[in-house]
Design a protein around this motif. Sequence first.
Motif, PDB file in Angstrom:
ATOM      1  N   THR A   1       0.694  -1.132  -0.074  1.00 45.75           N
ATOM      2  CA  THR A   1      -0.093   0.042   0.105  1.00 45.75           C
ATOM      3  C   THR A   1       1.063   1.414  -0.090  1.00 45.75           C
TER       4      THR A   1
ATOM      5  N   ILE B   1       3.973   1.567  -1.239  1.00 42.97           N
ATOM      6  CA  ILE B   1       4.589   1.582  -2.713  1.00 42.97           C
ATOM      7  C   ILE B   1       3.562   2.098  -3.678  1.00 42.97           C
ATOM      8  N   LYS B   2       2.114   1.714  -3.426  1.00 37.55           N
ATOM      9  CA  LYS B   2       1.189   1.952  -4.552  1.00 37.55           C
ATOM     10  C   LYS B   2       0.911   3.591  -4.260  1.00 37.55           C
ATOM     11  N   HIS B   3       0.731   3.953  -3.090  1.00 38.79           N
ATOM     12  CA  HIS B   3       0.415   5.447  -2.913  1.00 38.79           C
ATOM     13  C   HIS B   3       1.827   6.263  -3.430  1.00 38.79           C
TER      14      HIS B   3
ATOM     15  N   LEU C   1       4.038   5.481  -5.662  1.00 35.91           N
ATOM     16  CA  LEU C   1       4.346   5.552  -7.329  1.00 35.91           C
ATOM     17  C   LEU C   1       2.996   5.278  -8.145  1.00 35.91           C
ATOM     18  N   VAL C   2       2.090   4.735  -7.593  1.00 38.41           N
ATOM     19  CA  VAL C   2       0.940   4.604  -8.506  1.00 38.41           C
ATOM     20  C   VAL C   2      -0.340   5.480  -8.300  1.00 38.41           C
ATOM     21  N   ASP C   3      -0.920   5.384  -7.248  1.00 36.38           N
ATOM     22  CA  ASP C   3      -2.064   6.411  -7.091  1.00 36.38           C
ATOM     23  C   ASP C   3      -1.790   7.840  -7.273  1.00 36.38           C
ATOM     24  N   ASP C   4      -2.890   8.538  -7.619  1.00 36.30           N
ATOM     25  CA  ASP C   4      -2.805   9.729  -7.897  1.00 36.30           C
ATOM     26  C   ASP C   4      -2.390  10.672  -6.566  1.00 36.30           C
TER      27      ASP C   4
END
Length: 169
Positions: free
Chosen positions: A157, A159-161, A163-166
């Motif tokens: 989560t 990493i997603k926040h 590198l991925v999520d807006d």
Amino acid sequence: MTQEKWNHEGYIPTMEEHMELTFISSGYKYTLASSFADMGDVITDDTFEWAFTNPPLVKACCVHCRIMDDIVTHMERQHVASGVECYMNQFDVTEQHVYSVFNKKVEDAWKEMNREYLIRKDIKMPIVMRVLNLARAMDVLYTNKDHFTHVGEELITHIKHLLVDDIII
């Protein structure tokens, strides 16, 4: 080599022996130095010379990283004794006491890093920030559990926040 010998002999080093060896073998200083590679013209030969002389900022960062690692990984080790075990053996104290002492050392390392951040005039700010960011990464990876070795939903989560999520402002 020394850690292998200690493990083979069942030797539990003193805290000083442990820190002296693991300060080098942990690789945090080398991780930091290798992270300079993508910083372009900000980095000079002087930067590497500075980092490898163990200035207070780098030393505090490495101590922070080493202690954080020792706190969460000591139970998983099947080889050489962790810092927690070394401290318990040397001073005949409980695991909880060691956690308190080590958490204080982490706090003191942060205080030293913050002090260095405020007073450093001889080192460029992007370099200082790179050192602080390594310590921040360790907080993410090693607060409360070993997220580095056991990647779980919490780290995914993060990493997603990152590198991925807006990014929501």
